[in-house]
Design a protein around this motif. Structure first.
Motif, PDB file in Angstrom:
ATOM      1  N   GLY A  72       0.802  -1.214   0.000  1.00  0.00           N
ATOM      2  CA  GLY A  72       0.000   0.000   0.000  1.00  0.00           C
ATOM      3  C   GLY A  72       0.840   1.271   0.000  1.00  0.00           C
ATOM      4  N   VAL A  73       2.156   1.123  -0.084  1.00  0.00           N
ATOM      5  CA  VAL A  73       3.065   2.266  -0.201  1.00  0.00           C
ATOM      6  C   VAL A  73       3.283   2.480  -1.690  1.00  0.00           C
ATOM      7  N   THR A  74       3.253   3.712  -2.138  1.00  0.00           N
ATOM      8  CA  THR A  74       3.339   3.949  -3.585  1.00  0.00           C
ATOM      9  C   THR A  74       4.693   3.527  -4.150  1.00  0.00           C
TER      10      THR A  74
ATOM     11  N   ALA B 215       6.439   3.511   8.263  1.00  0.00           N
ATOM     12  CA  ALA B 215       6.398   3.243   6.824  1.00  0.00           C
ATOM     13  C   ALA B 215       7.400   2.147   6.452  1.00  0.00           C
ATOM     14  N   LEU B 216       8.595   2.204   7.034  1.00  0.00           N
ATOM     15  CA  LEU B 216       9.598   1.180   6.750  1.00  0.00           C
ATOM     16  C   LEU B 216       9.108  -0.192   7.200  1.00  0.00           C
ATOM     17  N   LYS B 217       8.485  -0.252   8.387  1.00  0.00           N
ATOM     18  CA  LYS B 217       7.955  -1.538   8.888  1.00  0.00           C
ATOM     19  C   LYS B 217       6.899  -2.081   7.937  1.00  0.00           C
TER      20      LYS B 217
ATOM     21  N   ILE C  52       6.609  -1.512   4.718  1.00  0.00           N
ATOM     22  CA  ILE C  52       7.296  -1.956   3.500  1.00  0.00           C
ATOM     23  C   ILE C  52       7.971  -3.310   3.742  1.00  0.00           C
ATOM     24  N   LEU C  53       8.691  -3.434   4.863  1.00  0.00           N
ATOM     25  CA  LEU C  53       9.419  -4.665   5.156  1.00  0.00           C
ATOM     26  C   LEU C  53       8.475  -5.838   5.413  1.00  0.00           C
ATOM     27  N   ASP C  54       7.266  -5.579   5.943  1.00  0.00           N
ATOM     28  CA  ASP C  54       6.277  -6.652   6.141  1.00  0.00           C
ATOM     29  C   ASP C  54       5.869  -7.271   4.801  1.00  0.00           C
ATOM     30  N   GLY C  55       5.977  -6.500   3.728  1.00  0.00           N
ATOM     31  CA  GLY C  55       5.637  -7.015   2.396  1.00  0.00           C
ATOM     32  C   GLY C  55       6.700  -7.913   1.806  1.00  0.00           C
ATOM     33  N   ILE C  56       7.871  -7.972   2.415  1.00  0.00           N
ATOM     34  CA  ILE C  56       8.967  -8.762   1.823  1.00  0.00           C
ATOM     35  C   ILE C  56       8.918 -10.237   2.214  1.00  0.00           C
ATOM     36  N   PRO C  57       8.725 -10.732   3.372  1.00  0.00           N
ATOM     37  CA  PRO C  57       8.743 -10.156   4.711  1.00  0.00           C
ATOM     38  C   PRO C  57      10.127 -10.276   5.349  1.00  0.00           C
ATOM     39  N   ILE C  58      10.458  -9.237   6.110  1.00  0.00           N
ATOM     40  CA  ILE C  58      11.699  -9.227   6.891  1.00  0.00           C
ATOM     41  C   ILE C  58      11.474  -8.275   8.064  1.00  0.00           C
TER      42      ILE C  58
END
Length: 183
Positions: free
Chosen positions: A29-31, A49-51, A53-59
């Motif tokens: 959901g981050v552009t 925001a970083l968390k 983004i990283l949840d989408g990797i996940p790491i």
């Protein structure tokens, strides 16, 4: 130890996860433009925001910040640096050591006269292609068979059953590439 910026770390973990910026943006959901700006070092994200983004990797955040910078490998390889991964009458000399995370494998192949990849055709995901440098190579893809000489080439989906055989009395040399790496 070399210090790595947040953007460099993000690009590293994203590419290791085989995600494009667009794919990661869709998952989080981050552009896409925000991810691009972070990776380029033009902006630093908030912790939240970083968390996300990283949840989408996940790491996790701690694992993300524990990554140590390693220098990029040299893009050049001397002939003696090619890694032998073949055996017997077929030599496969690979460009580069570790294929983990790579999407391309390049080989310098050498077939002794009469050498072949076996009676059972090879089948795997991806694509492959090559150019015959010297000698003659019989390439069979599905039910189609051709004998290729110097300068001749092949390219096909590796999901099609295929095999290779050196024909004639001299060794055959081929420069080939496959994606993703097969060996």
């Amino acid at each position: 130890m070399m210090e790595m910026e947040i953007g460099q770390r993000l690009r590293l973990v994203r590419t290791r996860a085989n995600l494009s910026q667009r794919q990661l943006a869709a998952k989080t959901g981050v552009t896409n433009s925000t991810i691009s700006l972070i990776e380029a070092g033009h902006t630093n994200p908030s912790v939240g925001a970083l968390k996300r983004i990283l949840d989408g990797i996940p790491i996790g955040l701690s694992e993300f910040f524990a990554i140590e910078a390693t220098p990029e490998p040299s893009p050049f390889y001397a002939a003696e640096d090619l890694v032998e991964i073949g055996k017997g009458k077929i030599s496969f000399r690979q460009v580069g050591q570790d294929m983990a995370g790579s999407t391309l494998q390049i080989l310098k192949e050498r077939y002794a006269p009469g050498a072949d990849t076996g009676r059972v055709p090879l089948v795997h995901d991806g694509e492959e292609g090559g150019v015959v440098i010297s000698g003659r190579l019989e390439v069979t893809v599905d039910d189609e068979r051709r004998i290729l000489g110097p300068g001749d080439a092949y390219r096909f989906s590796s999901r099609r059953p295929h095999r290779f055989r050196a024909v004639g009395s001299e060794p055959c040399e081929v420069i080939s590439a496959c994606t993703p790496p097969t060996f």
